[in-house]
Design a protein around this motif. Structure first.
Motif, PDB file in Angstrom:
ATOM      1  N   ARG A 129       2.188  -2.618   4.404  1.00 25.41           N
ATOM      2  CA  ARG A 129       2.086  -4.069   4.813  1.00 25.41           C
ATOM      3  C   ARG A 129       1.673  -4.107   6.259  1.00 25.41           C
ATOM      4  N   GLN A 130       1.170  -5.367   6.819  1.00 27.60           N
ATOM      5  CA  GLN A 130       0.639  -5.442   8.141  1.00 27.60           C
ATOM      6  C   GLN A 130       1.575  -6.323   9.135  1.00 27.60           C
ATOM      7  N   GLY A 187      -7.653  -3.272   7.849  1.00 32.13           N
ATOM      8  CA  GLY A 187      -6.444  -2.561   7.504  1.00 32.13           C
ATOM      9  C   GLY A 187      -6.314  -1.250   8.123  1.00 32.13           C
ATOM     10  N   LYS A 203      -2.148  -1.351  11.550  1.00 32.25           N
ATOM     11  CA  LYS A 203      -1.169  -1.910  10.877  1.00 32.25           C
ATOM     12  C   LYS A 203      -0.461  -3.019  11.599  1.00 32.25           C
ATOM     13  N   ASN A 231      -3.237  -9.704   4.131  1.00 27.65           N
ATOM     14  CA  ASN A 231      -2.181  -8.563   3.972  1.00 27.65           C
ATOM     15  C   ASN A 231      -1.201  -8.593   5.016  1.00 27.65           C
ATOM     16  N   SER A 270       1.904  -9.817   6.425  1.00 24.90           N
ATOM     17  CA  SER A 270       3.304 -10.569   6.015  1.00 24.90           C
ATOM     18  C   SER A 270       4.361 -10.664   7.024  1.00 24.90           C
ATOM     19  N   GLY A 326      -0.954 -14.164   2.037  1.00 25.28           N
ATOM     20  CA  GLY A 326      -0.973 -13.330   0.620  1.00 25.28           C
ATOM     21  C   GLY A 326       0.114 -13.695  -0.467  1.00 25.28           C
TER      22      GLY A 326
END
Length: 695
Positions: free
Chosen positions: A477-478, A535, A538, A554, A556, A581
């Protein structure tokens, strides 16, 4: 309609003709933006002092004002630097009048021992002794009727006194002309409002606290006059924008059907409604002037693109303008896939386009080969020519006031105008700011957006938060990490962001953490953004530059450090960057204890709701209108009397009333129309007056 009506001249004369105002006092008044009698009559008292006669000072609590008749006793001249004191006795008790820097001979004449006087002033206890320092009034009993039972208290600036202000206002009030009524008579009757001059007099002669409240009839009426003049100006602007014939632009729906068929979801009811309203406006023979207002993630992009497709289907072109280059690129990226489905040629034009490349784009635009252009205000430049521009969409983070909108429609070429804003604005404010426009509201979330879980975390738990990030990154995740606002200084903010960046990089690993802030060169900012979007990094450490428009599905997790320093609307915008997302998203509001009452309330509201409109209403109640949208660049009018927070309902009435009056009397030539012209002059709405005269 060439000049100001004669009946208003006395109110627009020099201040110096008024009682007690010479050149020096006039300069002091100027600091309060009072330069003519008109400004003075619209400067209303903000509170009042109860000066009803009492038998004794014992009837009031210390710290309040008392008005009593006293017998004057001994004078005590100061020893050294102390104050001058005069013993007095009222019906029940003895106390002292106290004077600093006083002239004894003057006070002997004012307060002759053995005689009676009426004194009025604030009573304080000092070492158990009651005293009244510098009474506001000292009068013989036979003159005491001069003291009003309730004395209005005016806003002042250094050097002006209440007495001087009261005298100047009284003098200005003698000049009140008798003006014809401009408010709809049935509204006046329903609300029980006084006539204009009567309302002005009443507002300056309150009989008690109730008369000072925004709901007092005289105050409501004067506030309404202000709001009505403002809405009349906006309605005239709207009328003149609509007079500009728009090109009836009607599409056959072929491109729109392609895009809708390719969407993985069905548009919401709100999106459908907005698309219908916009298409109907564009098909009509007058120019569209519409606001598309939607909360974070309500799907404005799709609605905007559908509007652009109407223009293309009709054989014309559309342009979409963003306030910054990053946002323009983002629009391009979000529109690109839709444009490909529709088979439409989309291009970007910004200040970076130079030389041959720019020339080629301009030629393609002039030939009509580019059907939709996305850009910054560079699209406004002289040499940018369209083949057939039908629609201009402005994505406006509050940077466009009514004046700029008028300018855009003057560039006109009959193009329809759609303004988009992602900031939910409470109704009263949106009427004040966008009253010249028709509004479409997107108040539903499209499917596929997950609710964001919001939690409050004290700054002492920083280590846990970093741990949480480590696990999230391991799961692919980011996250965003927003650094706190530091006053007005971008440099300090940048330094703080760099510090946080170094510490997170050390904790999470080289190459995983990126950084953007306002002090970076644009190319570096874009590159850091691009790495995060792709991406590669991160965690993106940022100052508030990411508040608007960035879209990384991406991402979150949103960590906001020093959350208590941000405004509600800003926190809501930042939180809207996650939850785009399918993954469950969290927003961590990190604060430095102890929180103030207001700070706690703000963070709790965010934890309770994701409804931007509710958040905006709360924000308005907590912060006030000017603050909510930063008055400086908001295009919000400054009202002297009307209070947008407490009188918001009046604004909607004023808008309906103004639009109705113009519908029945577009040139303001009926008796009520002529009265309304006088109101516009009185409220200095010169722009509006020019609009009538060109009409």
């Amino acid at each position: 309609m060439s000049g100001r009506p004669d009946i208003l001249f006395p109110l627009f004369a020099e201040l110096e003709g008024l009682d007690g105002i010479g050149p020096k006092t006039a300069r002091l008044f100027q600091q309060m933006e009072v330069v003519k009698p008109r400004d003075l009559i619209f400067t209303l008292p903000h509170s009042g002092t109860d000066r009803r006669r009492r038998a004794s000072i014992r009837e009031v609590t210390p710290g309040s004002t008392a008005t009593v008749e006293v017998r004057v006793g001994a004078h005590m001249a100061p020893r050294g630097r102390g104050p001058y004191r005069v013993q007095v006795q009222d019906a029940e008790t003895a106390f002292q009048l106290v004077f600093f820097h006083a002239r004894g001979d003057y006070l002997q004449r004012q307060l002759p021992p053995g005689e009676s006087r009426v004194v009025s002033g604030k009573v304080e206890l000092f070492d158990g002794v009651a005293q009244m320092a510098h009474p506001d009034h000292i009068l013989r009993p036979e003159d005491a009727a001069e003291i009003p039972d309730f004395e209005p208290v005016y806003p002042l600036t250094a050097g002006l006194t209440q007495r001087g202000m009261t005298r100047a206002v009284a003098s200005a009030l003698t000049r009140l002309p008798d003006l014809e009524e401009w408010i709809d008579p049935s509204l006046v009757a329903r609300e029980g409002w006084p006539g204009w001059a009567e309302a002005v007099r009443a507002a300056h002669a309150p009989a008690g606290g109730a008369d000072l409240s925004p709901t007092a009839p005289a105050r409501q009426r004067l506030a309404y006059d202000e709001l009505f003049a403002h809405q009349l100006t906006l309605a005239l602007a709207r009328q003149s924008a609509r007079r500009g014939a728009g090109k009836p632009t009607e599409g056959d729906g072929r491109l729109r059907r392609k895009v809708l068929a390719a969407l993985p979801y069905t548009p919401t009811g709100a999106q459908e409604r907005a698309m219908r309203e916009i298409a109907a406006d564009m098909a009509a023979g007058r120019r569209m002037n519409r606001l598309l207002q939607g909360d974070v993630g309500a799907g404005k992009t799709l609605v905007a693109f559908m509007a652009l497709l109407v223009a293309v289907e009709a054989g014309g072109q559309g342009v979409m303008m963003a306030p910054t280059e990053i946002l323009a690129r983002q629009h391009l990226e979000s529109l690109q896939p839709l444009a490909e489905e529709a088979g439409v040629v989309l291009e970007l034009l910004t200040g970076r386009d130079k030389g041959a490349e720019r020339r080629a784009k301009l030629d393609a635009l002039a030939r009509g080969d580019i059907q939709v252009l996305v850009g910054t205000h560079a699209v406004f430049q002289r040499d940018v020519e369209f083949h057939d521009l039908r629609l201009a969409i402005i994505d406006e983070q509050h940077r466009f006031g009514v004046a700029q909108r008028m300018e855009l429609s003057a560039k006109g070429r009959g193009a329809h105008v759609l303004v988009m804003t992602a900031t939910p604005i409470p109704r009263s404010l949106s009427l004040a700011q966008y009253g010249d426009m028709d509004v479409s509201v997107l108040d539903e979330k499209p499917p596929g957006r997950t609710p964001v879980k919001t939690a409050l975390v004290s700054a002492g738990r920083m280590e846990e938060v970093v741990d949480h990030l480590r696990h999230a990154i391991a799961e692919g995740r980011q996250a965003y990490w927003v650094c706190p606002l530091v006053g007005e200084s971008e440099t300090i903010e940048a330094t703080a962001a760099e510090e946080r960046f170094k510490r997170l990089r050390a904790a999470l690993g080289e190459g995983l953490v990126g950084l953007v802030h306002g002090q970076l060169p644009p190319a570096e900012k874009d590159a850091a953004m691009a790495r995060f979007v792709a991406g590669e990094t991160k965690v993106l450490v940022a100052t508030t530059v990411i508040e608007v428009g960035v879209n990384v599905p991406n991402a979150s997790i949103m960590v906001i450090e020093g959350a208590e320093r941000f405004g509600l609307a800003q926190l809501h915008q930042l939180r809207g960057r996650v939850g785009r997302g399918a993954a469950a998203s969290t927003c961590l509001l990190m604060y430095d204890p102890p929180l103030t009452e207001g700070g706690r309330r703000r963070l709790e509201i965010l934890r309770e709701t994701e409804d931007g409109f509710r958040i905006a209403e709360e924000d308005l109640a907590m912060r006030g209108a000017g603050d909510l949208i930063g008055t400086a660049q908001s295009g919000l009018p400054r009202f002297r009397i009307a209070d947008l927070e407490r009188q918001s309902a009046l604004m909607a009435v004023a808008q309906a009333d103004a639009r109705l009056l113009l519908q029945e009397d577009p040139t303001l030539d009926s008796p009520r129309g002529r009265a309304a012209r006088v109101l516009l002059w009185l409220m200095e709405q010169d722009k509006a007056i020019r609009l009538i005269s060109v009409g």
